[in-house]
Design a protein around this motif. Structure first.
Motif, PDB file in Angstrom:
ATOM      1  N   PRO A 148     -40.073 -40.766  35.087  1.00  0.00           N
ATOM      2  CA  PRO A 148     -39.951 -40.863  36.401  1.00  0.00           C
ATOM      3  C   PRO A 148     -39.813 -39.602  37.131  1.00  0.00           C
ATOM      4  O   PRO A 148     -38.898 -38.831  36.887  1.00  0.00           O
ATOM      5  N   PRO A 149     -40.846 -39.335  37.832  1.00  0.00           N
ATOM      6  CA  PRO A 149     -40.807 -38.021  38.418  1.00  0.00           C
ATOM      7  C   PRO A 149     -39.695 -37.659  39.473  1.00  0.00           C
ATOM      8  O   PRO A 149     -39.076 -36.470  39.510  1.00  0.00           O
ATOM      9  N   ALA A 152     -35.802 -35.285  46.354  1.00  0.00           N
ATOM     10  CA  ALA A 152     -36.500 -34.047  47.094  1.00  0.00           C
ATOM     11  C   ALA A 152     -36.565 -32.820  46.133  1.00  0.00           C
ATOM     12  O   ALA A 152     -37.343 -32.250  45.740  1.00  0.00           O
ATOM     13  N   ALA A 153     -35.375 -32.727  45.533  1.00  0.00           N
ATOM     14  CA  ALA A 153     -34.971 -31.301  44.749  1.00  0.00           C
ATOM     15  C   ALA A 153     -35.962 -31.693  43.586  1.00  0.00           C
ATOM     16  O   ALA A 153     -36.491 -30.562  42.875  1.00  0.00           O
ATOM     17  N   ASN A 154     -35.859 -32.885  42.963  1.00  0.00           N
ATOM     18  CA  ASN A 154     -36.540 -32.992  41.762  1.00  0.00           C
ATOM     19  C   ASN A 154     -38.088 -33.143  41.780  1.00  0.00           C
ATOM     20  O   ASN A 154     -38.786 -32.577  40.693  1.00  0.00           O
ATOM     21  N   LEU A 155     -38.500 -33.775  42.761  1.00  0.00           N
ATOM     22  CA  LEU A 155     -40.013 -33.628  43.091  1.00  0.00           C
ATOM     23  C   LEU A 155     -40.374 -32.225  43.302  1.00  0.00           C
ATOM     24  O   LEU A 155     -41.370 -31.676  42.737  1.00  0.00           O
ATOM     25  N   VAL A 156     -39.603 -31.452  44.044  1.00  0.00           N
ATOM     26  CA  VAL A 156     -40.005 -30.034  44.106  1.00  0.00           C
ATOM     27  C   VAL A 156     -39.990 -29.419  42.925  1.00  0.00           C
ATOM     28  O   VAL A 156     -40.792 -28.536  42.710  1.00  0.00           O
ATOM     29  N   LEU A 189     -42.515 -31.368  32.292  1.00  0.00           N
ATOM     30  CA  LEU A 189     -43.852 -31.575  32.840  1.00  0.00           C
ATOM     31  C   LEU A 189     -44.521 -32.471  31.841  1.00  0.00           C
ATOM     32  O   LEU A 189     -45.169 -33.505  31.983  1.00  0.00           O
ATOM     33  N   ALA A 190     -44.390 -32.133  30.705  1.00  0.00           N
ATOM     34  CA  ALA A 190     -45.032 -32.737  29.706  1.00  0.00           C
ATOM     35  C   ALA A 190     -44.779 -34.289  29.386  1.00  0.00           C
ATOM     36  O   ALA A 190     -45.384 -35.198  29.262  1.00  0.00           O
ATOM     37  N   LEU A 191     -43.299 -34.504  29.919  1.00  0.00           N
ATOM     38  CA  LEU A 191     -42.787 -36.051  29.722  1.00  0.00           C
ATOM     39  C   LEU A 191     -43.558 -36.684  31.172  1.00  0.00           C
ATOM     40  O   LEU A 191     -43.852 -37.771  30.902  1.00  0.00           O
ATOM     41  N   VAL A 192     -43.295 -35.833  32.096  1.00  0.00           N
ATOM     42  CA  VAL A 192     -43.867 -36.593  33.482  1.00  0.00           C
ATOM     43  C   VAL A 192     -45.561 -36.799  33.171  1.00  0.00           C
ATOM     44  O   VAL A 192     -45.887 -38.034  33.599  1.00  0.00           O
ATOM     45  N   TYR A 193     -46.168 -35.711  32.829  1.00  0.00           N
ATOM     46  CA  TYR A 193     -47.802 -36.058  32.593  1.00  0.00           C
ATOM     47  C   TYR A 193     -47.960 -36.910  31.437  1.00  0.00           C
ATOM     48  O   TYR A 193     -49.245 -37.585  31.327  1.00  0.00           O
ATOM     49  N   GLY A 194     -47.266 -36.811  30.248  1.00  0.00           N
ATOM     50  CA  GLY A 194     -47.754 -37.503  29.054  1.00  0.00           C
ATOM     51  C   GLY A 194     -47.287 -38.830  28.944  1.00  0.00           C
ATOM     52  O   GLY A 194     -47.973 -39.897  28.507  1.00  0.00           O
ATOM     53  N   ILE A 195     -45.846 -39.311  29.517  1.00  0.00           N
ATOM     54  CA  ILE A 195     -45.544 -40.771  29.319  1.00  0.00           C
ATOM     55  C   ILE A 195     -44.934 -41.362  30.490  1.00  0.00           C
ATOM     56  O   ILE A 195     -44.335 -42.398  30.628  1.00  0.00           O
TER      57      ILE A 195
END
Ligand code: NAD
Length: 725
Positions: free
Chosen positions: A669-670, A291-295, A660-666
């Motif tokens: 793991p969110p 939860a902390a990481n997704l927030v 964010l670049a890592l989550v959106y680009g490759i």
């Protein structure tokens, strides 16, 4: 006036109906922040007094003075809130429940008039009133599981009792925004009317209740009672959905299944007891790192939106764009621009290429039409916005050009100079190169200030990230216009400074390097893929290399080795070299690490090819044993250290943008929140110790200077380097 606060006003609407209006001061939207919740409690107390007082209130309408109803709880308050201990969290939710129950228990009929978005807590308020009337274009929903939690202000209790268990499970676990047609059909709202008829409809409904023509008690009572569903039906619904939802969410996202288990636990209880069970389940989820990481990812995205908005002030609006090269990328870029409403000229040197580019766009659109997401007439409108041409003169009036021709510095240099000779002095020129230095390409232009990189990812219509690469001479206006255009295309633009690989490929190739080092020590590639997929990546490194293309990876690997010879030259390159020599290019020729065949639906399915396993064995004279954890470290550590190095060298501005670049680009793991969050969670000193233990294996594991100092000082990346977000 019955009540006046900073976010809520209550006043008489006519001689017997009161109107509670949400209108959070100095904000564009209504949110249920802590202060608003206190006001809601006070407002309901005031209404209770006005019912017996001179006002003689006989019915209540909830309305909003903004274009949305209530967008939800205030997510900027979440991280601090989630940090409390479990009992504190339960108590806090129960306090909100008390307020919502006080609203639900008013001795008069109540209705929510939903004029715009009512999400999360904003929708849970509506569920506490007896009736809900929704504007045609409004949307409602419970998106909480996207943030690793689930509805905690009565949503899991009231919704199943209003729309039935199966539907409620789908609403809570699917987390989607629902249109008014669906909400009405499934019974989540009682009526749908045009925007300007909401008040009138609300008055009419309450007056019917007051006259006794409608029984609001009949609407209220089921919400206070046990779930009206037989034990067998309940068992079926809960058990089937748990299996299905667990399969969809995967092991790293526990909140959807926990939401179902919570609903199961409180199904046999009346409202007040059920709410306690919900609060307990919620508190457990709120305390998870997921939860902390997704927030954190959500807040980073908000931060990015603000930086994009600030830059937009210096931007020129792109009314007409052009893309040079109608290949895989050019076709995708043309589609995306046209789809989002910005007309685009697509130029190539060859007629067949133009046909291919148009086919690419048509194919994507046809799928949308097949899925019912678009009407054929809209498809034609999008295609009309793409103007294919072989003629340079057709680009002369455009505001921005994306060069997407073959990845060859000489060809690109010639093409860029040709573009500059054609377009207006104010036209921004960008390149979609994935490896060539922006400063090098800028040398081909007379005015390098109007030039920057615009790096899309493949497939363009699916991948959210666009790296906007600032060359040493790119002007701020050039960067701003490119960012604003990427944003208008529905993409997430992140500005980075020029260097080999820019940001994303620069940090991805050390990860592939770690993979290569494992291959050279005899580790089976499909085992590595399975471990990394279990770890949370959408695909393992071998599969990812097949998707990227082995030729592309081979070329980029050489660029990275040349750019960073001290740590990237000769580090785990042999595997990709061998694959390239064998012309196993990946999905593009259906043979890479895996062999690919199309299934009945035309999707590529992968299979392990034993002959490759033998060939790769030739890379290693003395195979070594590795644990799963060692394999994860071999890949993750080089990636993470390179991210730290990019921050240190100011290639990327903030931890939030990097993660964010890592989550959106490759597809990082969110639930881990990004590489910097991952290192912060492990602890920088622990992470340095892990890296140091592998220092003898390869320079890919050498810790950058500033990170080592931060580790010694007990710092974290987010505390030290992230401006408040
Ligand atoms: P591609 O080979 O599919 O397409 C290149 C197109 O450019 C061809 O249609 C070719 O006819 C055309 N072309 C060549 N010379 C031209 C000229 N002088 N004028 C106009 N058109 C010309 O290549 P692609 O995969 O689409 O890659 C294009 C660019 O995008 C490259 O710089 C590549 O590095 C970059 N890129 C590719 C990917 C990817 O995964 N494919 C991802 C990100 C960036």
């Amino acid at each position: 006036m019955i009540y006046a606060g900073n976010a809520i006003q209550v006043q008489m609407h006519d001689h017997q109906l009161a109107k509670l209006t949400f209108d959070l001061k100095n904000q564009s939207v209504n949110k249920l922040n802590a202060a608003t919740l206190v006001e809601l409690k006070e407002a309901i107390e005031a209404i209770n007094i006005a019912i017996i007082g001179v006002e003689g209130v006989k019915g209540l309408m909830l309305t909003s003075a903004k274009s949305s109803f209530i967008v939800g709880a205030d997510i900027t308050e979440f991280l601090q809130f989630f940090g409390r201990d479990e009992q504190d969290l339960i108590n806090a939710n129960m306090q909100v429940n008390e307020t919502f129950c006080a609203l639900e228990d008013l001795p008069i009929p109540t209705v929510s008039l939903i004029n715009g978005l009512a999400l999360g807590g904003g929708f849970e308020v509506c569920l506490s009133t007896d009736y809900r009337i929704m504007a045609t274009d409004a949307k409602v929903g419970l998106p909480e599981v996207k943030l690793g939690i689930f509805p905690g202000w009565g949503g899991t209790v009231r919704l199943p009792r209003i729309i039935g268990l199966d539907n409620a499970i789908e609403w809570v676990c699917g987390a989607k925004e629902k249109k008014s047609t669906v909400a009405l059909h499934e019974g989540a709202v009682d009526a749908v009317v045009a925007h300007d008829q909401l008040l009138e409809a609300g008055e009419h409904l309450l007056n019917q209740c007051i006259k006794g023509d409608l029984s609001y008690a009949a609407k209220r009572d089921p919400k206070l009672a046990k779930l009206a569903l037989g034990p067998m039906e309940q068992l079926m619904a809960f058990e089937t959905s748990k299996g299905f939802v667990a399969g969809k969410a995967g092991p790293h996202y526990p909140s959807p299944v926990t939401a179902i288990k919570t609903m199961q636990k409180h199904a046999g209880m009346t409202r007040d007891k059920a709410l306690v069970i919900e609060a307990k389940g919620f508190a457990k989820m709120a305390q998870t790192s997921v939860a902390a990481n997704l927030v954190g990812v959500f807040l980073a995205d908000q931060y990015l939106k603000r930086t994009v908005k600030a830059l937009a002030k210096k931007a020129t609006k792109v009314e007409q764009a052009a893309v040079l090269g109608a290949g895989i990328m050019g076709g995708g870029i043309a589609y995306q621009s046209a789809f989002k409403g910005v007309p685009i000229v697509m130029k190539d040197i060859a007629e067949p290429a133009i046909t291919l580019g148009l086919d690419e766009a048509t194919g994507i659109l046809e799928k949308r039409v097949e899925r019912g997401q678009m009407k054929p007439a809209q498809m034609a409108q999008v295609l009309n916005k793409i103007r294919p041409t072989l003629n340079y003169a057709d680009i002369k009036n455009v505001d921005l050009v994306v060069e997407a021709v073959v990845e060859n510095p000489k060809v690109k240099g010639i093409v860029l100079a040709e573009i500059e000779a054609q377009v207006k002095p104010s036209t921004v020129i960008t390149s979609n190169t994935s490896t060539i230095s922006i400063d090098l390409l800028a040398k081909s232009l007379k005015d390098p200030t109007r030039f920057c990189g615009m790096h899309f990812f493949n497939p363009v219509h699916k991948m959210p990230l666009v790296e906007v690469i600032r060359g040493s001479q790119s002007s701020e206006e050039t960067i701003a216009t490119t960012v604003a255009y990427a944003n208008a295309m529905g993409k997430k633009p992140i500005v980075v400074n020029d260097c080999p690989g820019f940001f994303v490929n620069r940090v991805l190739f050390p990860y592939f390097g770690g993979f290569g080092l494992l291959l050279e020590q005899g580790v089976n590639f499909s085992r590595v893929d399975k471990i990394m997929e279990r770890f949370g990546w959408p695909m393992g490194p071998a599969y990812l290399l097949d998707v990227v293309g082995i030729d592309t990876a081979h070329h980029a690997q050489a660029v990275m080795a040349e750019g960073f010879p001290d740590r990237m030259a000769g580090q785990g390159e042999a595997g990709v070299d061998l694959m390239f020599k064998e012309q196993r290019l990946g999905q593009k020729n259906k043979l890479g690490f895996y062999a690919y065949e199309k299934d009945k639906k035309g999707r590529l399915q992968k299979q392990v090819d034993d002959s490759l396993v033998e060939k790769l064995a030739s890379l290693c004279a003395n195979p070594q044993e590795f644990t799963d954890e060692q394999i994860i470290d071999y890949l993750m550590i080089p990636l993470c250290l390179e991210v730290a190095r990019c921050l240190e060298e100011n290639i990327i501005a903030t931890p939030a943008e990097a993660d964010l670049a890592l989550v959106y680009g490759i597809g990082f793991p969110p639930f881990l929140g990004g590489a910097l969050k991952y290192m912060d969670a492990i602890g920088l000193q622990n992470f340095c110790d892990k890296a140091d233990a592998l220092a003898g294996v390869s320079p890919l594991y050498s810790v950058p200077k500033q990170m080592r100092e931060m580790a010694a000082d007990g710092e974290t990346f987010y505390n030290k380097l992230q401006p408040a977000h």
